[in-house]
Design an enzyme around this catalytic site. Sequence first.
Site, PDB file in Angstrom:
ATOM      1  N   GLU A 141     123.749 -44.246  53.276  1.00  0.00           N
ATOM      2  CA  GLU A 141     123.705 -43.882  51.866  1.00  0.00           C
ATOM      3  C   GLU A 141     123.220 -42.449  51.654  1.00  0.00           C
ATOM      4  O   GLU A 141     123.750 -41.729  50.820  1.00  0.00           O
ATOM      5  CB  GLU A 141     122.807 -44.852  51.104  1.00  0.00           C
ATOM      6  CG  GLU A 141     123.118 -44.872  49.623  1.00  0.00           C
ATOM      7  CD  GLU A 141     122.005 -45.509  48.809  1.00  0.00           C
ATOM      8  OE1 GLU A 141     121.168 -46.199  49.388  1.00  0.00           O
ATOM      9  OE2 GLU A 141     121.998 -45.273  47.592  1.00  0.00           O
ATOM     10  N   ASP A 142     122.251 -42.033  52.426  1.00  0.00           N
ATOM     11  CA  ASP A 142     121.577 -40.766  52.121  1.00  0.00           C
ATOM     12  C   ASP A 142     121.859 -39.618  53.088  1.00  0.00           C
ATOM     13  O   ASP A 142     121.414 -38.503  52.859  1.00  0.00           O
ATOM     14  CB  ASP A 142     120.056 -40.977  52.069  1.00  0.00           C
ATOM     15  CG  ASP A 142     119.666 -41.853  50.898  1.00  0.00           C
ATOM     16  OD1 ASP A 142     120.482 -41.974  49.966  1.00  0.00           O
ATOM     17  OD2 ASP A 142     118.563 -42.421  50.909  1.00  0.00           O
ATOM     18  N   ASP A 164     112.484 -53.006  51.845  1.00  0.00           N
ATOM     19  CA  ASP A 164     112.743 -51.689  51.279  1.00  0.00           C
ATOM     20  C   ASP A 164     112.056 -51.571  49.919  1.00  0.00           C
ATOM     21  O   ASP A 164     111.340 -50.617  49.620  1.00  0.00           O
ATOM     22  CB  ASP A 164     114.267 -51.531  51.152  1.00  0.00           C
ATOM     23  CG  ASP A 164     114.672 -50.235  50.479  1.00  0.00           C
ATOM     24  OD1 ASP A 164     114.187 -49.179  50.901  1.00  0.00           O
ATOM     25  OD2 ASP A 164     115.490 -50.296  49.540  1.00  0.00           O
TER      26      ASP A 164
HETATM   27 MN    MN Z   1     115.321 -47.471  51.431  1.00  0.00          MN
END
Ligand code: MN
Length: 714
Positions: A76-77, A139
Amino acid sequence: MLRQYELVDLVKSYDPDVDEDALNRAYVFAMKKHGAQLRASGDPYYSHPVEVAGILTKFKLDCASIVAGLLHDTVEDTDTTLEEIKGLFGEQVAQIVDGVTKLAMIEQKSANKKQAENFRKLLLAMSEDIRVLLIKLADRLHNMRTLHFCAPEKRARIAKETLDIYAPLAERIGMQEVKSELEEIAFAELHKEAHDSIVARLNFLREQGNSLVPKIIAQLQKDMQENGIKATITGREKTPYSIWRKMQQKNASFEQLCDIMAFRICVDDVTTCYQALGVVHSKYHMVPRRFKDYISTPKPNGYKSIHTGVIGPENTRIEIQIRTYEMHEVAEKGVAAHWAYKQGERVVGKNFKWIRELLEILEQASNPEEFLENTKLEMYNDQVFCFTPKGDLIGLPINSTPVDFAYAVHSSVGDTCVGAKINGEIRPLRTILQNGDQVDILTSKAQHPSPEWDRFVVTGKAKAAIRRYVRAHKREQFIAMGKQTLERLFKGENLEFSEKALVNVLPNFEAESIDDIYAKVGEGLVSGWDVLKAIYPAYKQSKLEKVVNSLKPVFKKTLHKTKKEDMQINGLIPGMAVHFSGCCHPLPGDRIVGIVTTGKGVAIHTIDCKQLEKYTNEPERWLDVSWGNKANEEGVYTGRLKVMLANEPGALGEFSNVVARYEGNIANLNIVNRTISYFEILVDVEVKNLKHLTDIITALRASKVVSYVSRANQ
Ligand code: MN
């Protein structure tokens, strides 16, 4: 932050055979990929996945989960791809990371409280593997623990979402501890004053009471023993958040609450529950309206227990829950604790199908790893959840289509839907919706429910509405058709046709009105000839049969549509001309839409045709059409190819040989461009369907003289 070796040691403490190499590689991979990214706290970003992995070791999760925890934000990042993860860490880790990434993409847009339940279900349905959900919760837990570093306005939103979505999810899969921690942090964030004051009061009471909890437990234990009841008694202080919630629910002050301390009496069977209740109530004063018997009347979620409030030992108001060990297991653990499950213990969950299924897997699995691998969350796999443009979630049965969605929103939306945008793209109405899809229904006042829809809708609401409309509408069609048939028949015989005459013969056809007769004729239940004979019994005419025969094509045309194109395509407006558009050359097998044009009837385009962009703002012109069953068998269609041929002798001959070998017929050929080394040509090939054209393209690609070939859709 956990050091690399500390994390490895943590995992090794419960799994000595863990793949250390994989853990080390994942640690370094996350560190490198997140590079110089920083958290709001100013820590390097990779400290976050490392801490998440640390939380996961508390649940004693398997190696794949810890590795996936370390990698959970990389796709995602950072520039990491799933392929990369698959190559380095294997299929399983990649799948888990993919699952976590997908969960991160769906966002709850609606603040509507009712929507929270659907959203939780969506998350459950999307986390096919329980490990995905566990990583998501870890998370969130770490993000909550570091919430104070975030900007204030962001904090409130995250805290609210945690209370609405993630704490209940943790509870749902039995993670009481995670649930409580999430709630406490969120509570402190959202209602700081209330939180601080409750904590202060609790501290004060604790100092005063001098470990009241053990004293009360001892007294209750003695009470039970004296009455010959074998029981296990536990007690605890309630958490600030649960106290606050009680205060709100009961609209009570802190002093009025009797359940700041709660005690639990667990016994062997239901009879003993009531005996224990008798002991408690005969010895201590009951607090009015605090008694609830959830054993005789369980809560909807299956929860069973007796609750009561008394002025208990030490003259203190307490809450007491009485239940069997079995009820306790179900209430406390749910299905969870399964990953660290010790053999010999047994959770009995008679009430929930999914608990039972998990338990079956649990019993068959010889070790926790195997258990985890086999645990696919089968929750809500019979439902899909889709967003409206406003962010509301609509829950539908699996295999639902935009039409089902439209009817679920409102029947007027269903009745007038002409098209749907799914995640921003125009898609056919028969498209099967997936979890998390955002569905925007296009409507037009001119639209009516189509009988075609009945073939693919799955919800009862949609089916009922379509059938109701079709039934009413069919009769109208039959009436018009029957009237036309009779008029033509009478005219052909030079006989006068009057409705007045029909009234006289109503009883002959068990009809109550003239329309009834028309409908029967239109539907073919009664022949026009029968009606004619009923009105003119003496009429004899040898030509009659011929006339009836001559009428058949007319009859057939209205009933079945005779046009070639009509036979191939479902969902058209009866009687309207139709043609395949020249821009995209649709073939059976292509997904198609119809566009109502001015003057030229309906133009069929492929769903990806660029020309469709012109009509984006005119949803009323869109028709949801599909290929009929016969489209594949009958008919010749034109597909267009763009080909680059080597500019050499015999190239064109070789090209047409390949096409001919695959039974394609070249209908037209244009040289668009010509250089020293190649020709660029556009070729129209007559084929049966998309597969036929694809076969030809594949064969052409194998040919030496063809340097490039593709379908020319535009
Ligand atoms: Mn995370």
